[in-house]
Write a protein that holds these residues in place. Structure first.
Motif, short mmCIF file in Angstrom:
data_model
loop_
_atom_site.label_atom_id
_atom_site.label_comp_id
_atom_site.label_asym_id
_atom_site.label_seq_id
_atom_site.Cartn_x
_atom_site.Cartn_y
_atom_site.Cartn_z
N TYR A 351 1.10 -1.12 0.04
CA TYR A 351 0.21 -0.09 -0.08
C TYR A 351 1.06 1.20 0.29
O TYR A 351 0.58 2.24 -0.63
N THR A 352 1.70 1.32 0.74
CA THR A 352 2.54 2.38 1.40
C THR A 352 3.73 2.65 -0.06
O THR A 352 3.50 3.89 -0.71
N TYR A 353 4.44 1.83 -0.28
CA TYR A 353 5.57 2.07 -1.44
C TYR A 353 4.87 1.82 -2.90
O TYR A 353 5.39 2.17 -3.99
N GLY A 354 3.66 1.09 -2.83
CA GLY A 354 2.80 0.96 -4.25
C GLY A 354 1.88 2.20 -4.43
O GLY A 354 2.11 2.92 -5.34
N VAL A 355 1.08 1.99 -3.54
CA VAL A 355 -0.09 2.91 -4.11
C VAL A 355 0.10 4.42 -3.60
O VAL A 355 -0.01 5.18 -4.31
N ARG A 356 0.49 4.58 -2.24
CA ARG A 356 0.64 5.73 -1.85
C ARG A 356 1.77 6.49 -2.68
O ARG A 356 1.65 7.88 -2.97
N ARG A 364 -4.98 -1.66 -8.72
CA ARG A 364 -4.01 -2.92 -9.19
C ARG A 364 -3.62 -3.70 -7.76
O ARG A 364 -3.46 -4.75 -7.75
N MET A 365 -3.41 -2.75 -6.66
CA MET A 365 -3.22 -3.48 -5.31
C MET A 365 -4.12 -4.86 -5.07
O MET A 365 -3.85 -5.81 -4.74
N MET A 402 0.96 6.93 10.80
CA MET A 402 2.23 6.70 10.14
C MET A 402 2.68 5.69 11.04
O MET A 402 3.08 5.98 12.35
N VAL A 403 3.17 4.34 10.64
CA VAL A 403 3.62 3.59 11.45
C VAL A 403 5.02 2.98 11.42
O VAL A 403 5.39 2.62 10.19
N GLU A 404 5.78 3.01 12.37
CA GLU A 404 7.02 2.47 11.94
C GLU A 404 7.00 1.01 12.32
O GLU A 404 6.57 0.57 13.63
N VAL A 422 11.22 0.65 9.04
CA VAL A 422 10.72 1.22 7.74
C VAL A 422 9.14 1.94 8.34
O VAL A 422 8.33 1.32 9.26
N VAL A 423 8.66 2.89 7.65
CA VAL A 423 7.68 3.43 7.99
C VAL A 423 6.59 3.29 6.97
O VAL A 423 6.59 3.45 6.06
N VAL A 424 5.43 2.85 7.44
CA VAL A 424 4.25 2.47 6.55
C VAL A 424 3.00 3.54 6.65
O VAL A 424 2.86 4.11 8.08
N ALA A 425 2.33 4.00 5.88
CA ALA A 425 1.41 4.86 5.61
C ALA A 425 0.01 4.54 6.12
O ALA A 425 -1.23 4.79 5.45
#
Ligand code: URP
Ligand code: ZN
Ligand code: ZN
Length: 460
Positions: A351-356, A364-365, A402-404, A422-425
């Motif tokens: 989600y984070t590094y693809g969609v965001r 697509r996700m 935002m989550v580490e 790594v931080v996810v959105a």
């Protein structure tokens, strides 16, 4: 008598073509209503999903819970691994049988079923591994396919571990699977190329983790895909290439498709988000997984293929080892158990590094993590989208946080995480498996273990 066991209200429901502000009514583990203004008084329980996206439960179609590798066992069993999966919004895992020498495919399946049964918090399927072969067991292939075990798995490498199927055995198995309408999942790396490079590195005393990558070049992946695809075309059999890691492998897969081979392609977050540079870190040996991570250009080619719809699924190859297990090989690439955790972080990372980040669309996700795996593995009558009549496998996602990522927060057996810090959105606040809440406010709350074995409907 209440009309619903649970109503989830005020959330933004992610449907195949749109995101819609509707309520979800759940009864007996199924979605029974999808409309605005469901009456909370008609529900035994309600859940407020304000400001959250509601996704269909995601499918990780490549996990290894508790398998033997290099004198040890991967650290998660079905219980701990399914907890970690639920934490990250995965509500279905597809794992593999483990075939011991001399054990038929069905015997291995029965044994693996025994391990999973009563131990998984989420629903699960089993691909049938073929690591030993005996013509006397051949009849089991058609029988298992007719029972819904339509997907088999073979390795073109790991000869030293007794897992490789080659030559006439490979042809016979692939032909038999194709004849009965199943498909073969393939760990595709050419063993000869790997054996040569490994022998050279061992002879030179090149034991550092980077030599894992040097011993398993992308050319080995491309050659194995090319060779297997040519055979599959001859035999009119279908292939599914697992954990595609390289641009060369991707090109071999696309070329095979263009020539008429029916071939599905899967990649994993480690090939999208990490490079072989990870092996150069002080704890580089922890990252040893097969195939190895490659270059930034390889990762970019895989992202592009996801965006273009050329790759069909993203799965994890979840196969965690603890730090103690990873250290047991003395940092020698050839003695370190291979595999990394991933099931808990698949959706947050994609989600984070693809969609965001604009590399792939939300639609697509959904295809990669839900609709395509449900369709390919014959589960789309129950899983893969939010619709009336489908299983109430649901994930509530709060984008305001935002989550580490930290291993300590993930309720599985792994005590380290490749994506530490790594931080996810966003955050999975709730995960439901057939209407039962397993994750609430980010914490595992499941108690009775009710995951069921799934079989493919493609056998009918
Ligand atoms: O290194 C890995 N990926 N271990 C699990 C087995 C496999 O090859 O998928
Ligand atoms: Zn593999
Ligand atoms: Zn694997």
């Amino acid at each position: 008598m209440m009309k619903y066991d649970l109503v989830i209200h005020s959330g933004n429901v992610v449907l195949s073509e749109s995101v819609s502000r509707i309520d979800i009514g759940i009864q007996d583990g199924k979605v029974v209503a999808l409309e605005t203004g469901l009456d909370p008084a008609a529900a035994t329980q309600t859940l407020d999903a304000t400001d959250r996206l509601i996704f269909p439960g995601f499918i990780d179609c490549h996990t290894h819970m508790g398998i033997p590798i290099k004198d040890t066992w991967s650290a998660d069993n079905f219980e701990s691994g399914s907890r970690a999966a639920a934490w990250g919004g995965i509500t279905t895992i597809l794992d593999f049988t483990v075939q011991a020498r001399g054990q038929s495919y069905r015997q291995a399946l029965e044994e693996r079923r025994g391990r999973a049964q009563g131990n998984s918090h989420i629903d699960y399927g089993l691909h049938v591994n073929v690591t030993d072969n005996n013509p006397a067991w051949q009849h089991e292939i058609g029988e298992l396919i007719s029972e819904g075990f339509t997907h088999f798995k073979a390795f073109t490498t790991y000869r030293e571990a007794g897992m490789m199927i080659e030559g006439d055995d490979f042809r016979r198995i692939l032909g038999e699977i194709g004849r009965h309408g199943g498909f073969l999942m393939l760990h595709a790396e050419d063993n000869e190329l790997i054996a040569q490079a490994t022998a050279h590195n061992l002879a030179e005393g090149n034991l550092a983790p980077i030599y894992h990558a040097r011993s398993r070049p992308a050319t080995a992946e491309a050659k194995a895909i090319k060779d297997a695809a040519a055979l599959a075309r001859d035999l009119d059999a279908q292939l599914y290439i697992v954990h595609l890691s390289s641009q060369a492998g991707l090109e071999a897969g696309l070329e095979a498709r263009a020539k008429g081979t029916k071939i599905y392609l899967e990649t994993c977050p480690q090939y999208l988000l990490m490079t072989e540079g990870m092996f150069e870190r002080p704890n580089g040996h922890w990252y040893i997984t097969t195939p190895p991570m490659r270059t930034a250009a390889d990762a970019e080619a895989l992202w592009q293929a996801l965006a273009d719809g050329h790759i069909n699924t993203v799965a994890t190859d979840h196969c965690p080892f603890t730090i103690v297990q990873k250290e047991s090989g003395g940092r020698d690439f050839n003695r370190t158990p291979n595999g990394i955790p991933g099931v808990a972080t698949l959706f947050p990372l994609l989600y984070t590094y693809g969609v965001r980040d604009g590399r792939i669309s939300l639609k697509r996700m959904l295809e990669l993590l839900a609709e395509n795996p449900a369709h390919i593995f014959g589960l789309d009558d129950r899983k893969g989208k939010i619709a009336v009549g489908m299983d109430a496998d649901l994930v509530l996602w709060d984008e305001r946080e935002m989550v580490e990522l930290h291993a300590a927060d993930i309720p599985g057996a792994a005590d380290w995480n490749p994506y530490e810090y790594v931080v996810v959105a966003g955050k999975v606040t709730h995960t439901l498996s057939r209407g039962r809440i397993l994750i609430a406010d980010g914490q595992f709350v499941g108690h009775d273990v009710r995951g069921e074995l799934l079989v493919s409907r493609n056998s009918h």
